[in-house]
Design an enzyme around this catalytic site. Structure first.
Site, PDB file in Angstrom:
ATOM      1  N   LYS A   1       1.854  -2.701   6.768  1.00  0.00           N
ATOM      2  CA  LYS A   1       2.124  -2.464   5.347  1.00  0.00           C
ATOM      3  C   LYS A   1       3.549  -1.940   5.143  1.00  0.00           C
ATOM      4  CE  LYS A   1      -1.650  -3.883   3.395  1.00  0.00           C
ATOM      5  NZ  LYS A   1      -1.663  -4.997   2.427  1.00  0.00           N
TER       6      LYS A   1
ATOM      7  N   SER B   1       0.869  -1.183   0.000  1.00  0.00           N
ATOM      8  CA  SER B   1       0.000   0.000   0.000  1.00  0.00           C
ATOM      9  C   SER B   1       0.895   1.218   0.000  1.00  0.00           C
ATOM     10  CB  SER B   1      -0.886   0.004   1.250  1.00  0.00           C
ATOM     11  OG  SER B   1      -1.531   1.247   1.427  1.00  0.00           O
TER      12      SER B   1
ATOM     13  N   TYR C   1      -2.702  -1.135  10.349  1.00  0.00           N
ATOM     14  CA  TYR C   1      -2.564  -1.242   8.898  1.00  0.00           C
ATOM     15  C   TYR C   1      -1.261  -0.601   8.432  1.00  0.00           C
ATOM     16  CZ  TYR C   1      -3.885  -0.995   3.943  1.00  0.00           C
ATOM     17  OH  TYR C   1      -3.916  -1.124   2.582  1.00  0.00           O
TER      18      TYR C   1
END
Length: 280
Positions: free
Chosen positions: A171, A154, A167
């Protein structure tokens, strides 16, 4: 050169070019029942690959496989046992795995107060799934001198994602692991691509709350644009696949002046909090 036959030039220090033929290649895509994974499976199949479609959702994996003439392999592509089972099934169906798209990901939890379960599951799916897949695949790939590993990370892995520490942190780790693989095995025929989009119109973005809408909503793209960017990046031999080209500039800004970058991100956090107060 077209999307079906792609050459990967590793640089003058390597003894030979590594060529990956998508047409006829055996490919696996995890998390391919919807969103980016489904788009990647469709794109690879359209380029001539034989695709194993993996997803936790049995019906979704089966439907996508039927649509593209692929092979459904529902199951958990994050756990050690699940990854081993998926790769065994894929080898039975494909003969050899040439391209592995480690795409499945989750966004659960928010800040440091997120429960342990959210942190652990994020680590399992967003990081260890890549480690476990590469552990299974690397021996055969290195022996024959070729293989292609695609990590869906991402832009959060290059920058940060306000609103979700779980997250953003995992990532970052996923992108870092992809870098490590490329640096360690590029001279032995391993090609690594790391996909780092910003907002993509998927269920994950829809569930990201106010932070996702403020930071990503206006620039969100369709999953098919991510698949197109991967195919183009593969043709060019790029490690970083940036469906939002502006991410390269943001990445440079962050590296060049981290203090200014963090001040700017904090101002954006204040905007998010103001928007949340307005909805309260």
């Amino acid at each position: 050169m077209n999307a079906a036959t792609m050459s990967y030039r590793q640089g003058a220090r390597y003894p030979a070019d590594v060529t990956v033929e998508i047409a006829g290649a055996g490919a696996v895509v995890t998390g391919a029942g919807s969103g980016i994974g489904r788009a990647l499976a469709r794109g690879l199949a359209a380029a001539g690959a034989r695709v194993v479609v993996n997803d936790l959702n049995f019906e979704a994996a089966t439907a996508v496989a039927k649509e593209i003439g692929g092979y459904p392999a529902p199951g958990d592509a994050a756990t050690e046992a699940g990854v081993a089972a998926l790769i065994a099934i894929a080898r039975d169906g494909l003969g050899e795995i040439d391209i592995y798209c480690s795409n499945a990901g989750i966004a659960v939890g928010a800040g440091p107060d997120s429960p342990e379960e959210a942190w652990q599951r994020s680590w399992e799916v967003n990081v260890l799934a890549h480690v476990r897949a590469s552990r299974e695949l690397l021996p055969a790939w290195l022996e024959r001198g070729r293989g292609c590993f695609v990590v869906t990370a991402s832009a959060a892995g290059l920058l940060t994602m306000l609103g979700s520490a779980t997250y953003s942190v995992t990532k970052h780790a996923a992108e870092s692991y992809a870098e490590w693989l490329a640096a360690s095995y590029g001279h032995r025929g391993l090609v690594v691509h790391c996909i780092c989009p910003q907002g993509v119109r998927t269920n994950m973005l829809a569930q990201s709350g106010q932070a996702g809408q403020v930071v990503l909503g206006d620039s969100a793209i369709e999953p098919e644009q991510v698949a197109d960017a991967l195919l183009e990046g593969m043709a060019a031999g790029r490690f970083l696949i940036l469906p939002h080209p502006e991410v390269a500039r943001y990445y440079q800004m962050r590296a060049g002046d981290p203090d200014r970058w963090l001040h700017g991100m904090n101002r954006m956090q204040q905007r998010i909090e103001e928007a949340e107060r307005g909805l309260a």
